[in-house]
Scaffold this motif. Structure first.
Motif, short mmCIF file in Angstrom:
data_model
loop_
_atom_site.label_atom_id
_atom_site.label_comp_id
_atom_site.label_asym_id
_atom_site.label_seq_id
_atom_site.Cartn_x
_atom_site.Cartn_y
_atom_site.Cartn_z
N ARG A 1 0.83 -1.20 0.00
CA ARG A 1 0.00 0.00 0.00
C ARG A 1 0.87 1.25 0.00
O ARG A 1 0.60 2.21 -0.72
N LEU A 2 1.90 1.23 0.82
CA LEU A 2 2.81 2.37 0.91
C LEU A 2 3.50 2.61 -0.44
O LEU A 2 3.66 3.76 -0.87
N SER A 3 3.87 1.55 -1.12
CA SER A 3 4.54 1.71 -2.41
C SER A 3 3.58 2.26 -3.46
O SER A 3 3.98 3.08 -4.29
N VAL A 4 2.32 1.86 -3.44
CA VAL A 4 1.35 2.38 -4.41
C VAL A 4 1.11 3.87 -4.16
O VAL A 4 1.07 4.67 -5.11
N ILE A 5 0.97 4.26 -2.89
CA ILE A 5 0.75 5.67 -2.57
C ILE A 5 1.98 6.50 -2.94
O ILE A 5 1.86 7.59 -3.51
N GLY A 6 3.17 6.00 -2.66
CA GLY A 6 4.38 6.71 -3.04
C GLY A 6 4.55 6.81 -4.54
O GLY A 6 4.98 7.84 -5.07
#
Length: 133
Positions: free
Chosen positions: A62-67
């Motif tokens: 999730r963090l990678s998609v948001i970043g």
């Protein structure tokens, strides 16, 4: 040089003097030392460290998609400085709202209330200026 001769016995180590930049960085580190010691001893960083060591399932994807959405926003924001601020933030907000819809609704409700209050205050200020003239 001969392999059988020894180097001179009277060699001395000469330390190079510090540059202005090195002196300033050293001074800054000494000034900031109490604050860094306090922040390292606080619970905030230890809790954050433990959270990153044992994240909930699916946190890093999730963090990678948001970043990645933020990076795409920077790529799409050519030209204006306002675009470089608005596009990444808005795309990251859209990505975060897909993964955390309840928190997005709560933040949206608070932000909507604040925007309504600010617009009402602006309207009242403009109306009072208009009526005074």
């Amino acid at each position: 040089l001969s392999l059988y001769s020894s180097p001179a016995r009277e060699t001395k180590y000469v330390e190079t003097p510090q540059t202005q930049l090195e002196e300033r960085v050293s001074h800054l580190r000494h000034v900031m030392e109490p604050y860094t010691a306090w922040s390292l001893s606080s619970d905030f960083f230890s809790e954050g460290y433990e959270f990153l060591q044992n994240p909930p399932a699916g946190f890093y994807p999730r963090l990678s998609v948001i970043g990645f959405a933020g990076i795409v926003g920077l790529f799409l924001a050519r030209g204006s400085k306002i675009k470089k601020l608005v596009y990444p933030v808005s795309l990251m907000a859209v990505g975060a709202s897909m993964y955390y819809p309840q928190q997005a609704v709560a933040i949206g409700m608070v932000a909507g209330t604040q925007l309504y209050d600010w617009s009402l205050q602006g309207y009242i200020a403009v109306e009072s200026l208009w009526k005074d003239n």
